[in-house]
Design a protein around this motif. Structure first.
Motif, PDB file in Angstrom:
ATOM      1  N   SER A  14       0.649  -1.275   0.012  1.00  0.00           N
ATOM      2  CA  SER A  14      -0.157   0.002   0.183  1.00  0.00           C
ATOM      3  C   SER A  14       1.097   1.320  -0.001  1.00  0.00           C
ATOM      4  O   SER A  14       2.063   1.047   0.347  1.00  0.00           O
ATOM      5  N   TYR A  48      -8.396   0.476  -6.503  1.00  0.00           N
ATOM      6  CA  TYR A  48      -7.950  -0.049  -5.526  1.00  0.00           C
ATOM      7  C   TYR A  48      -8.643   0.188  -4.153  1.00  0.00           C
ATOM      8  O   TYR A  48      -9.335   1.214  -4.205  1.00  0.00           O
ATOM      9  N   PHE A  78      -3.227  -2.202  -2.157  1.00  0.00           N
ATOM     10  CA  PHE A  78      -2.970  -2.778  -3.339  1.00  0.00           C
ATOM     11  C   PHE A  78      -3.533  -4.395  -3.352  1.00  0.00           C
ATOM     12  O   PHE A  78      -3.578  -4.981  -4.119  1.00  0.00           O
ATOM     13  N   THR A  79      -3.486  -4.982  -1.947  1.00  0.00           N
ATOM     14  CA  THR A  79      -3.315  -6.174  -1.838  1.00  0.00           C
ATOM     15  C   THR A  79      -4.186  -6.622  -0.354  1.00  0.00           C
ATOM     16  O   THR A  79      -3.894  -5.780   0.531  1.00  0.00           O
TER      17      THR A  79
END
Length: 189
Positions: free
Chosen positions: A45, A71, A153-154
């Protein structure tokens, strides 16, 4: 007798210094802000620090210009410093010296230089201190509030974006006049 007193004073002084550094270390944000990848590292991030007055909607529009709204975005990151003052670069050293004279006036977020100005992070305790307010008035300064967001991002530890892409995004974002700085958070392995 006086030698024992001197040793006690030195021991107390050393203990206080160690305690201060320990407390500072505990309250320092846990993000990793690096530009040089060791091995193939991934970024989970970006934490983006906006200037005072930016709203959530305005930040979303800014992030849209960089194709980041696809995102997950977490607004007003709670573990980050909230307050700052903007000073001329030429006066920054003197003002930081004045701020450090008092306990707990400096915030934990690093100072940011942008153009001819320096944004100095201020602690929440300082903005309620009478002496701090007098210093602000004497120098004609105003406390402002950062607006933070985290672009994630994840949610999975094996994903993210490459360090190279993160550095490019960071560089582009920091050129925006509404953004002070961008911190990078890496995927934990």
């Amino acid at each position: 007798m006086t030698q024992k007193l001197i040793y006690k004073i030195l021991f107390t002084f050393a203990f206080i210094i160690i305690l201060i550094f320990g407390i500072k270390l505990l309250f320092t944000p846990t993000f990793v802000a690096t530009d040089t990848p060791g091995h193939e590292s991934y970024v989970s991030s970006l934490i983006i620090q906006f200037k005072d007055g930016i709203t959530e909607q305005e930040s979303r529009e800014i992030l849209e210009n960089y194709n980041l709204t696809a995102y997950k975005i977490d607004y007003n990151v709670h573990d980050m410093g909230k307050y700052y003052i903007t000073v001329n670069k030429d006066e920054a050293t003197q003002i930081k010296y004045e701020l450090r004279k008092e306990k707990n006036w400096i915030g934990v977020t690093p100072d940011v230089e942008k153009g001819n100005y320096c944004m100095i992070s201020i602690s929440e305790q300082a903005i309620q201190d009478k002496n701090f307010i007098e210093m602000l008035n004497k120098r004609n300064l105003q406390v402002k509030k950062f607006f933070w967001c985290r672009v994630i991002f994840t949610d999975h530890t094996k994903n993210g974006i490459s360090q190279e892409n993160a550095n490019e995004l960071r560089s582009r974002l920091e050129k925006d006049e509404n953004i002070f700085t961008v911190f990078v958070e890496h995927v934990e392995s």
